[in-house]
Write a protein that holds these residues in place. Structure first.
Motif, PDB file in Angstrom:
ATOM      1  N   LEU A   1       0.818  -1.209   0.000  1.00 26.48           N
ATOM      2  CA  LEU A   1       0.000   0.000   0.000  1.00 26.48           C
ATOM      3  C   LEU A   1       0.851   1.258   0.000  1.00 26.48           C
ATOM      4  O   LEU A   1       0.755   2.095  -0.894  1.00 26.48           O
ATOM      5  CB  LEU A   1      -0.936  -0.012   1.211  1.00 26.48           C
ATOM      6  CG  LEU A   1      -1.964  -1.148   1.230  1.00 26.48           C
ATOM      7  CD1 LEU A   1      -2.794  -1.091   2.502  1.00 26.48           C
ATOM      8  CD2 LEU A   1      -2.865  -1.080   0.010  1.00 26.48           C
ATOM      9  N   HIS A   2       1.683   1.406   1.003  1.00 24.97           N
ATOM     10  CA  HIS A   2       2.579   2.558   1.091  1.00 24.97           C
ATOM     11  C   HIS A   2       3.578   2.275   2.196  1.00 24.97           C
ATOM     12  O   HIS A   2       3.303   1.523   3.139  1.00 24.97           O
ATOM     13  CB  HIS A   2       1.810   3.850   1.397  1.00 24.97           C
ATOM     14  CG  HIS A   2       1.017   3.784   2.671  1.00 24.97           C
ATOM     15  ND1 HIS A   2       1.573   3.959   3.915  1.00 24.97           N
ATOM     16  CD2 HIS A   2      -0.297   3.538   2.888  1.00 24.97           C
ATOM     17  CE1 HIS A   2       0.646   3.839   4.843  1.00 24.97           C
ATOM     18  NE2 HIS A   2      -0.506   3.577   4.246  1.00 24.97           N
ATOM     19  N   GLY A   3       4.747   2.866   2.079  1.00 35.39           N
ATOM     20  CA  GLY A   3       5.751   2.669   3.117  1.00 35.39           C
ATOM     21  C   GLY A   3       5.987   1.198   3.389  1.00 35.39           C
ATOM     22  O   GLY A   3       6.339   0.423   2.504  1.00 35.39           O
ATOM     23  N   ASN A   4       5.769   0.791   4.637  1.00 34.83           N
ATOM     24  CA  ASN A   4       5.942  -0.607   5.028  1.00 34.83           C
ATOM     25  C   ASN A   4       4.613  -1.338   5.174  1.00 34.83           C
ATOM     26  O   ASN A   4       4.586  -2.475   5.641  1.00 34.83           O
ATOM     27  CB  ASN A   4       6.698  -0.681   6.362  1.00 34.83           C
ATOM     28  CG  ASN A   4       8.054  -0.009   6.286  1.00 34.83           C
ATOM     29  OD1 ASN A   4       8.657   0.070   5.218  1.00 34.83           O
ATOM     30  ND2 ASN A   4       8.529   0.498   7.409  1.00 34.83           N
ATOM     31  N   VAL A   5       3.524  -0.689   4.806  1.00 35.02           N
ATOM     32  CA  VAL A   5       2.197  -1.268   5.015  1.00 35.02           C
ATOM     33  C   VAL A   5       1.850  -2.198   3.860  1.00 35.02           C
ATOM     34  O   VAL A   5       1.924  -1.816   2.689  1.00 35.02           O
ATOM     35  CB  VAL A   5       1.123  -0.172   5.151  1.00 35.02           C
ATOM     36  CG1 VAL A   5      -0.256  -0.798   5.338  1.00 35.02           C
ATOM     37  CG2 VAL A   5       1.457   0.740   6.325  1.00 35.02           C
ATOM     38  N   MET A   6       1.462  -3.417   4.209  1.00 35.42           N
ATOM     39  CA  MET A   6       1.144  -4.429   3.209  1.00 35.42           C
ATOM     40  C   MET A   6      -0.145  -5.134   3.607  1.00 35.42           C
ATOM     41  O   MET A   6      -0.392  -5.412   4.779  1.00 35.42           O
ATOM     42  CB  MET A   6       2.292  -5.439   3.093  1.00 35.42           C
ATOM     43  CG  MET A   6       2.018  -6.594   2.149  1.00 35.42           C
ATOM     44  SD  MET A   6       3.510  -7.574   1.754  1.00 35.42           S
ATOM     45  CE  MET A   6       4.211  -7.834   3.381  1.00 35.42           C
TER      46      MET A   6
END
Length: 470
Positions: A444-449
């Motif tokens: 999704l963004h950054g470290n977010v999955m």
């Protein structure tokens, strides 16, 4: 007249009890202990996380799919736990102290439990065949044991308790109605009650399975004339969003999960639609050099790992299409086919069953994107709509049409970039599987999955709105 000599009358025989039949009691006890033992083991698998409710492909299949699926819980309580409690109660019912205390009532309860078991087996067998379309040998064993003892008990009940006298002798009415009422509560709870969570959001950086470069090199799509474009060495990566400074956060969710680390507006680098980085910059992408659904200049660009032969990935594809219709050009998705087949994915875990045709469809998809990028999105949705098992001849025929002929498609398939891209995707997916093995996966963004699929397009759209601050 001599008095008639009286003879002592024999006491009336004790009322008949089903559980007084030693062989029947032993049969019920053996089946209950065996079924309860299996239920206990399945409950442990759920409680320890070895079986979860994440909706996706790439798991162990069979029992993992059944016990982690839509019908695996009643009011969020695992059905294996309900089965365990039920069979413990059944064993207690057959013990001598309980039989002596309940008398004829014990027979009525036993018959009611037999009816409930028989109807429950019918219910869950229908669920497995029609809804889950999967087979779990442990579940089948519990069902078989339930059928053996319940049918035997009901046969004996019918034989020794005629319908005309069953209610009077037991004093409690019809066991068929009682058992059916219990199963109705089960069915209503599963149908109308809260559903198990079907996807997981994680906010942590997985450790790579093997050392891998932080930046991978991509190749730009060929020119309209079909001449391969030169290899482009991307510039230093620019993160899609700021990496969260908080410690790793792992949140199972079936509804939108607020993410305070997601900014209300994306940085300029994302709006430019060129450079994207995830997982603290260890995974780098360029939105104009990989297959993408939507605008390469969208403010929020996600990356999806999927397989064209994965039913959950197909569900995700439909939900993402609906989300894009709602959110417009504010979101886009880079789509990276990751075949669940050892022919081109040797890193596939041992417990995962190969998906037939997965490698072929992935190659055809990338070939169409390389040769005719303007036709890729339509071809992508075409592959997602093909009946399973994969129909590779139909997929190739459409690819030939989109690429402008057999020779053009064969030329595209011969491009070494395709195998290189699949190998890179497989390596990335193996790293991401350290947190959760299920596919699809959505960066999704950054470290977010996001692992797995949401229950509906509405849930996915709400999740994306909260994650991106839309």
């Amino acid at each position: 007249m001599a008095a008639r000599k009286s003879h002592p009358t024999a006491p009336p025989p004790p009322p008949f009890q089903l559980l007084g039949m030693t062989w029947l009691r032993r049969l019920v006890q053996i089946c209950a202990v065996a079924a309860g033992g299996i239920s206990f083991w399945l409950t442990l698998q759920k409680l320890t996380g070895k079986i979860d409710s994440i909706a996706g492909c790439g798991g162990a299949g069979g029992c993992s799919q059944v016990l982690g699926g839509r019908w695996s819980a009643w009011l969020l309580v695992p059905v294996s736990t309900l089965s365990l409690v039920f069979y413990i109660g059944l064993v207690v019912l057959t013990l001598r102290p309980m039989r002596a205390k309940l008398g004829a009532q014990a027979d009525f309860l036993l018959a009611s439990c037999a009816v409930a078991t028989l109807l429950t087996v019918c219910w869950f067998s229908g669920v497995l065949i029609l809804a889950e379309k999967a087979f779990c040998p442990f579940c089948a064993a519990v069902h078989a044991l339930g059928l053996v003892w319940s049918v035997t008990v009901l046969w004996q009940w019918r034989r020794h308790r005629p319908a005309s006298g069953a209610g009077r002798e037991s004093g409690r009415g019809n066991p068929w109605l009682t058992g059916a009422a219990g199963v109705a509560v089960l069915v209503l709870g599963q149908t109308l009650g809260p559903k198990p969570r079907t996807f997981l959001l994680t906010n942590t950086v997985p450790s790579p399975v093997k050392p891998a470069p932080a930046v991978h090199t991509s190749v730009s799509p060929p020119s309209p004339a079909g001449n391969p474009a030169p290899v482009v060495s991307p510039a230093a990566p620019v993160t899609a969003v700021s990496a969260p400074a908080a410690a790793a956060l792992q949140t199972p969710a079936d509804s939108a999960v607020p993410n305070p680390s997601a900014p209300a507006a994306a940085p300029a680098a994302v709006r430019a639609g060129r450079d994207l980085a995830f997982m603290n910059g260890t995974m780098y992408f360029r939105s104009d050099e990989l297959p993408i659904l939507g605008s390469k200049d969208a403010p929020h660009i996600m990356v999806e790992y999927f397989d064209y032969t994965c039913s959950s990935c197909r569900d995700m594809s439909k939900d993402l299409t609906a989300a894009r219709a709602q959110l417009g050009d504010r979101i886009a998705v880079i789509v990276l086919p990751c075949p669940l087949n050892r022919q081109c994915n040797p890193a596939l875990p041992a417990q995962v069953t190969d998906h037939a045709g997965a490698c072929g469809l992935a190659r055809l998809s990338l070939a169409v994107w390389r040769k005719a990028p303007d036709k890729f999105e339509a071809y992508h949705h075409f592959l997602m709509s093909l009946p399973l098992p994969a129909n590779e001849p139909a997929a190739r025929a459409r690819a030939v049409q989109d690429c402008g002929g057999e020779a053009a498609l064969d030329q595209a398939l011969a491009d070494p970039w395709i195998e290189g891209r699949i190998n890179q995707t497989v390596q990335e997916y193996a790293t991401l599987c350290a947190q959760q093995i299920k596919m699809p996966k959505l960066l999704l963004h950054g470290n977010v999955m996001m692992h797995g699929t949401a229950r509906s397009a509405v849930v996915l759209t709400a999740t994306l709105r909260q994650q991106f601050g839309l």
